[in-house]
Structures are given as structure tokens and as C-alpha cells.
Design a protein around this motif. Structure first.
Motif, PDB file in Angstrom:
ATOM      1  N   ARG A   1     -38.733  23.097  33.258  1.00  0.00           N
ATOM      2  CA  ARG A   1     -39.169  23.858  32.074  1.00  0.00           C
ATOM      3  C   ARG A   1     -40.224  24.878  32.469  1.00  0.00           C
ATOM      4  NH1 ARG A   1     -43.568  22.345  28.587  1.00  0.00           N
ATOM      5  NH2 ARG A   1     -43.477  23.397  26.546  1.00  0.00           N
TER       6      ARG A   1
ATOM      7  N   ALA B   1     -35.990  23.345  28.848  1.00  0.00           N
ATOM      8  CA  ALA B   1     -36.823  23.680  27.687  1.00  0.00           C
ATOM      9  C   ALA B   1     -36.235  23.085  26.416  1.00  0.00           C
ATOM     10  CB  ALA B   1     -36.957  25.197  27.561  1.00  0.00           C
ATOM     11  N   LEU B   2     -34.920  23.174  26.265  1.00  0.00           N
ATOM     12  CA  LEU B   2     -34.279  22.596  25.085  1.00  0.00           C
ATOM     13  C   LEU B   2     -34.403  21.079  25.090  1.00  0.00           C
ATOM     14  CD1 LEU B   2     -32.617  22.860  22.505  1.00  0.00           C
ATOM     15  CD2 LEU B   2     -30.542  22.807  23.939  1.00  0.00           C
TER      16      LEU B   2
ATOM     17  N   PHE C   1     -36.737  19.272  26.394  1.00  0.00           N
ATOM     18  CA  PHE C   1     -38.125  18.962  26.023  1.00  0.00           C
ATOM     19  C   PHE C   1     -38.319  19.111  24.520  1.00  0.00           C
ATOM     20  CE2 PHE C   1     -42.444  20.449  25.135  1.00  0.00           C
ATOM     21  CZ  PHE C   1     -43.225  19.494  25.785  1.00  0.00           C
ATOM     22  N   ASP C   2     -37.799  20.198  23.954  1.00  0.00           N
ATOM     23  CA  ASP C   2     -37.973  20.449  22.527  1.00  0.00           C
ATOM     24  C   ASP C   2     -37.271  19.387  21.680  1.00  0.00           C
ATOM     25  OD1 ASP C   2     -39.442  22.688  23.106  1.00  0.00           O
ATOM     26  OD2 ASP C   2     -37.813  24.114  22.750  1.00  0.00           O
TER      27      ASP C   2
ATOM     28  N   CYS D   1     -39.329  16.071  21.912  1.00  0.00           N
ATOM     29  CA  CYS D   1     -40.584  16.079  21.154  1.00  0.00           C
ATOM     30  C   CYS D   1     -40.343  16.213  19.653  1.00  0.00           C
ATOM     31  CB  CYS D   1     -41.493  17.199  21.659  1.00  0.00           C
ATOM     32  SG  CYS D   1     -42.048  16.957  23.367  1.00  0.00           S
ATOM     33  N   HIS D   2     -39.308  16.942  19.264  1.00  0.00           N
ATOM     34  CA  HIS D   2     -38.958  17.029  17.846  1.00  0.00           C
ATOM     35  C   HIS D   2     -38.614  15.658  17.281  1.00  0.00           C
ATOM     36  CE1 HIS D   2     -37.221  18.638  14.125  1.00  0.00           C
ATOM     37  NE2 HIS D   2     -36.230  17.783  14.331  1.00  0.00           N
TER      38      HIS D   2
ATOM     39  N   LYS E   1     -41.798  13.651  16.860  1.00  0.00           N
ATOM     40  CA  LYS E   1     -42.578  14.078  15.694  1.00  0.00           C
ATOM     41  C   LYS E   1     -41.942  13.581  14.406  1.00  0.00           C
ATOM     42  CE  LYS E   1     -44.313  18.199  15.776  1.00  0.00           C
ATOM     43  NZ  LYS E   1     -44.500  19.675  15.704  1.00  0.00           N
TER      44      LYS E   1
ATOM     45  N   ALA F   1     -47.100  18.319  22.382  1.00  0.00           N
ATOM     46  CA  ALA F   1     -46.025  18.921  21.587  1.00  0.00           C
ATOM     47  C   ALA F   1     -45.565  17.994  20.471  1.00  0.00           C
ATOM     48  CB  ALA F   1     -44.851  19.276  22.494  1.00  0.00           C
TER      49      ALA F   1
END
Length: 379
Positions: free
Chosen positions: A263, A271-272, A274-275, A278-279, A282, A314
Motif C-alpha cells: 500500500r 490499498a483496497l 486495507f480499506d 478497516c471499513h 469500523k 483508520a
């Protein structure tokens, strides 16, 4: 000294725990059981382990067992009757429990004169209320086949919750916590007063958060769709979710350290991944905050939780209106408390120690057993 064993299908991890000095003691892993270049079976693995230990000093053996179903809600003496029940539960954890059973059998044969105690990952979640543990399925079908939420990582959640209370200087029974156990397997658990009231893993460890190779939450119809659209049989479709999903499916690597490196180098797949990871975190934090009502602390633990500062930042970004914030300097330093001074919700980083937790439960279980046995029954 208590020998703690974590037996998988092709490996046995061990640790010798002296509760008077938990930091001391041998530990290690025997790998490639039944594979070329490795030992032939769990018996040979135990022989190799014991060959390097002072077996005369071992007073009890604790066995980590992943799934105890609804039958085992506390540590259990690993005798013949207990093993018979555990074999009946194998369909609930076909990837995990057979190795645990093999480990118990081998250890009992190698150390027949000391007590053996099974400690279950699912036991901590026996306190889940009916609304949290029940799936909206036909009641008779679910009852006949034991289909419900069981939860996992319970041994870790137990010791981490207690350590978080010590860190905060507050009684555990006064605290509402969200424990995020983030390793290759990952789970979120809502803990009210030391008791599990909601958790992300379900019937199996597949449900919930994004993991190293497991997908976590997906539409159940994905399995039938893969059959129709991709021509996969059920086993192959499940394999996609269990071993080819998660970070590995999204970024080609199941190790968060590799994902973070890629990333940082500009890899869009990393990157995706990771997103998405973390999404999902959350989303569960928000849901479990709602379940608990009042939230006192969020606790990160296990490999990713303890060491991946970008994940912690994040996953909790944008939650300041709820009193949840992360101090960048404390987070980068992996401080025990990474929230700012005076934050309404403490954010903690607490190392887990499942082997120590197992040893503590083994000692308590063997002491309780001895207290309830007539003197003539004790050799």
C-alpha cells in the motif's frame, strides 16, 4: 509446571508455563506432521517435544480446543467420555477439532499420570444472550443441527479484558469493552462486565471481519451463485471463502505487513484490501457500541491489533463525535493507551497471552476437581 498444547492438523505449538514466573518456560512448534520431511503423527510430535523438556516437572497439560459447541462452556477434564463428545462435535469445526483431538490422545498416552484439561475458544461466549446467538432459521432445523452463533477467540478475549481493566485501573465488572482480536483470524467481541454479549464469529470462525484468508461476512447466496455461475461444487466454493478470500483474495497476501508495504508503495489492490479491512472493523465498532449503549474502551490485540498502527488509526477515524479518538504519537509508539488524555473512550493496545490464560484455567480446573474428589479417590 503446566504444559500447554495447541494442536492443529499438521502442527503442535507448545509452551511450558510456570504460573509463578510466566515469562520463563520453553516454547516452540513442531511442524509438518504427516508431511514429507516431518514427523509421522502427533505421537511422534509429542515425543519430540517431551524429549527436550523436563517431563517430570509437568503437573498438568492444557489443550486448546477451538470448538466446544453448546456442550462445553467451561474447561473440561480430557478423559475418554469427553473425547467421545468432542468427536461428535467435529462437524462444527472440521478444520480445527480433529487436530485437537489427536493432540489430546497423543499427550494422554505420553503423560498418563497427570491431569489433562481441554480449554475451549467458544466457552467465553457461552454468555451470549439468546437474541445475539440465534440465527433467523427454522427453529427445529437449527436445534437439530446445533446451528447458532458460538464465537471464537474466547480465551484471548478473557485475558485481554482482564488486562485492560488492570491497565485502566477499574473493576472489570464496571466496564463495557469492544475487544478487537486481529491476527490471521480476526474477531470483534462486545464485553459487558467481563461477559461476552455479542461477537462477530458465528457457527464457525468464517463469519465477521476480513481476515488473512477468510472472507468474513458475505451474502450466503454467494455459495450457490458460485455453483451456478462459476461451476464450482460446494467444497470448492467454500474453499474460496476459507482459504482464498480475505486479504489474500484482495491483495494476494494474507500478511498485513505485506499489505501495508505494498500500500505504501502505491499498489491499488493493497490499498483496497486495507480499506475493506478497516471499513469492516469500523462497522463492527459502531454496531457493538450500539449493543453496549455505553462504551468505556476499545481494546486492540493479537498480531495486527498490537503492531499495525495504520489499521488502528483508520478503523477509528471519524469517530470523534462518539468520544473515540487516537493520538498519532501514542499510536505510532504502540503505547498501552493510544487515545488522548481524558478521552471519553479509552483506546488500548493489550498483548494477548492465550497460553497463560489456558494455564490459569487448567490450574483452576484441577484444583476444583481435587476439592470435589473424596480423599480415597486421589492417588
Amino acid at each position: 509446571m503446566i504444559l500447554v498444547l495447541n494442536s492443529g492438523s499438521s502442527s503442535v505449538k507448545f509452551r511450558v508455563v510456570d504460573l509463578a514466573d510466566p515469562a520463563a518456560g520453553d516454547r516452540g512448534t513442531v511442524e509438518r506432521i504427516g508431511e514429507p520431511g516431518g514427523v509421522p503423527d502427533h505421537g511422534a510430535a509429542l515425543a519430540q517435544i517431551l524429549g527436550g523438556l523436563d517431563a517430570a516437572g509437568i503437573t498438568a497439560v492444557g489443550h486448546r480446543i477451538v470448538h466446544g459447541g453448546a456442550r462445553f462452556t467451561a474447561p473440561a477434564v480430557a478423559d475418554d467420555a469427553m473425547l467421545d463428545v468432542l468427536r461428535e462435535l467435529t462437524p462444527l469445526a472440521p478444520l480445527h477439532n480433529p487436530g485437537g483431538i489427536a493432540g489430546i490422545e497423543a499427550a494422554r498416552a505420553a503423560l498418563p499420570d497427570v491431569p489433562h484439561v481441554a480449554v475451549f475458544d467458544t466457552a467465553f461466549h457461552a454468555t451470549l444472550p439468546a437474541a445475539a446467538r440465534t440465527y433467523a432459521l427454522d427453529r427445529d432445523l437449527a436445534s437439530r443441527h446445533g446451528i447458532r452463533r458460538y464465537g471464537f477467540h474466547g480465551t484471548s478475549c478473557d485475558i485481554v479484558s482482564r488486562r485492560a481493566a488492570e491497565l485502566l485501573g477499574r473493576p472489570l465488572d464496571s466496564l463495557n469493552l469492544i475487544v478487537l482480536h486481529l491476527g490471521n483470524g480476526a474477531s470483534a467481541t462486545a464485553v459487558r462486565g467481563g461477559r461476552s454479549v455479542e461477537t462477530s464469529m458465528g457457527l464457525t470462525p468464517l463469519e465477521g471481519l476480513v481476515m488473512g484468508t477468510r472472507s468474513g461476512d458475505v451474502d450466503p447466496a454467494v455459495l450457490s451463485y458460485l455453483h451456478r455461475a462459476a461451476g464450482l461444487d460446494f467444497a470448492a466454493a467454500e474453499e474460496q471463502l476459507q482459504r482464498h478470500g480475505g486479504l489474500k483474495g484482495l491483495a494476494g497476501a494474507n500478511d498485513m505487513r505485506t499489505v501495508l508495504e505494498r500500500r505504501a508503495a502505491g499498489d491499488p489492490d493493497a490499498a483496497l484490501a486495507f480499506d475493506v479491512y478497516c471499513h469492516r472493523l469500523k462497522k463492527y465498532v459502531g454496531a457493538y457500541h450500539a449493543v453496549l449503549g455505553r462504551l468505556d474502551a476499545i481494546v486492540f490485540t493479537a498480531g495486527v491489533g498490537e503492531h499495525a498502527a495504520p489499521v488502528r488509526a483508520a478503523a477509528l477515524d471519524g469517530l470523534s463525535e462518539w468520544g473515540i479518538t487516537v493520538d498519532p504519537d501514542r499510536n505510532a509508539a504502540h503505547a498501552p493507551v493510544i487515545s488522548p488524555e481524558g478521552a471519553r473512550v479509552a483506546v488500548c493496545v493489550v498483548p494477548t497471552d492465550e497460553e497463560l490464560a489456558i494455564a490459569e484455567q487448567v490450574q483452576a480446573a484441577t484444583q476444583d476437581r481435587l476439592r470435589n474428589v473424596a480423599p480415597s479417590e486421589i492417588n
